[in-house]
Design an enzyme around this catalytic site. Sequence first.
Site, PDB file in Angstrom:
ATOM      1  N   THR A   1      42.736  46.749  50.247  1.00  0.00           N
ATOM      2  CA  THR A   1      41.514  47.510  50.534  1.00  0.00           C
ATOM      3  C   THR A   1      40.670  46.605  51.402  1.00  0.00           C
ATOM      4  O   THR A   1      40.866  45.393  51.404  1.00  0.00           O
ATOM      5  CB  THR A   1      40.784  47.817  49.195  1.00  0.00           C
ATOM      6  OG1 THR A   1      41.452  48.864  48.519  1.00  0.00           O
ATOM      7  CG2 THR A   1      39.354  48.230  49.380  1.00  0.00           C
TER       8      THR A   1
ATOM      9  N   THR B   1      38.339  45.417  44.968  1.00  0.00           N
ATOM     10  CA  THR B   1      39.723  45.663  45.382  1.00  0.00           C
ATOM     11  C   THR B   1      40.643  45.326  44.227  1.00  0.00           C
ATOM     12  O   THR B   1      40.435  44.325  43.535  1.00  0.00           O
ATOM     13  CB  THR B   1      40.111  44.824  46.617  1.00  0.00           C
ATOM     14  OG1 THR B   1      41.528  44.947  46.818  1.00  0.00           O
ATOM     15  CG2 THR B   1      39.744  43.359  46.487  1.00  0.00           C
TER      16      THR B   1
END
Length: 356
Positions: free
Chosen positions: A222, A273
């Site tokens: 991410t 993330t």
Amino acid sequence: MTKFLNTHGQHLTFLVKIINKKSISLILLLSILSLFSSPGLSAQAGGDSTNSPIAIAIHGGAGTLERSKFTPQLEIEYKEKLKEAIQAGYNILKQGGTSLEAVERAIVVLEDSPLFNAGKGAVFTSDGTNELDASIMDGQTLQAGAVSGIKHIKNPIKLARLIKDESPHVMLIGAGAEEFAALHSLERVSQFYFYTERRWQSLVKAKGKMAKDKTTEIEKGTVGAVALDKNGNLAAGTSTGGLTNKLYGRVGDSPIIGAGTYANNKTCAVSGTGQGEFFMRLAIAYDIHARMAYGGLDLELSANTVIDKLSKFNGTGGVIAIDSKGNIATPFNTKGMYRATIDKNGNQSIKIFKDE
Ligand code: ASP
């Protein structure tokens, strides 16, 4: 009328002349009150100083990032891209731009790179498609925008920002979100734009491995950014392709406000993330804010405590977080996390591995 009441005695005098006496005392009362009232939703701390330090942090995903998996050249490539992204965001802050602009700009650089699992480098779903999620939040107003299941928008973070700015909603998904993007002429791409051989091979591998061993770690990642601007305003944003081989329609934490993204001028801005399902169940980003707001913890302790909690639940991942004084924390419980910071003294740091 409100404008008159909020401004000067001159206007008040004018009003007094044109309305009857009964209303005069009410108007006087309202105008006195307006002198003490704060501007609507922007009643968060900060936002009123022009001397706040500026600082920014970004991430490009957490996971099994071991040195042995990197050639020196690949490590340089990742670090160069992180540097480009953080400097793009920092330049905006330096020129007096807002934390929201800085966050969006830094994320666009990462979305446009095939190296990270967001935008161009997004991973594939089990159906062989790409479905992107993103969100952004303004710590001053607590306004937020989010998108999920995006298939044709080059920069999902721009769409999240547009939803925050131009719609009465927080989240739009799929076709509705893409129609909204078209109305605002956001750049559209075909699904082929998101094809990269590396991510395709990850899908092929994941399908093989998953069939044999359900515990195998599948490729994810991410990108995200958090920033503090010179007016003392915080912002956070996150963008992702999600998990390799995720089911068609799966939504992760990245577009969920409070899970993968949160910002509040009173405390901090956070972008996460890791395994989204854990981040959603534990409301990771909001938990970091809450421990500061209600428990009086400082940023570092709060962020570390929440990542410890993630570990106790056997979840993996990390966060980047920044507080309203410009302190930065980047805890994670994986082998590495792509991360870069420029702190309140202007010092830059770019790291990948845990031991750096
Ligand atoms: N949190 C993301 C998701 O679950 C993936 C990641 O950050 O690695 O969609």
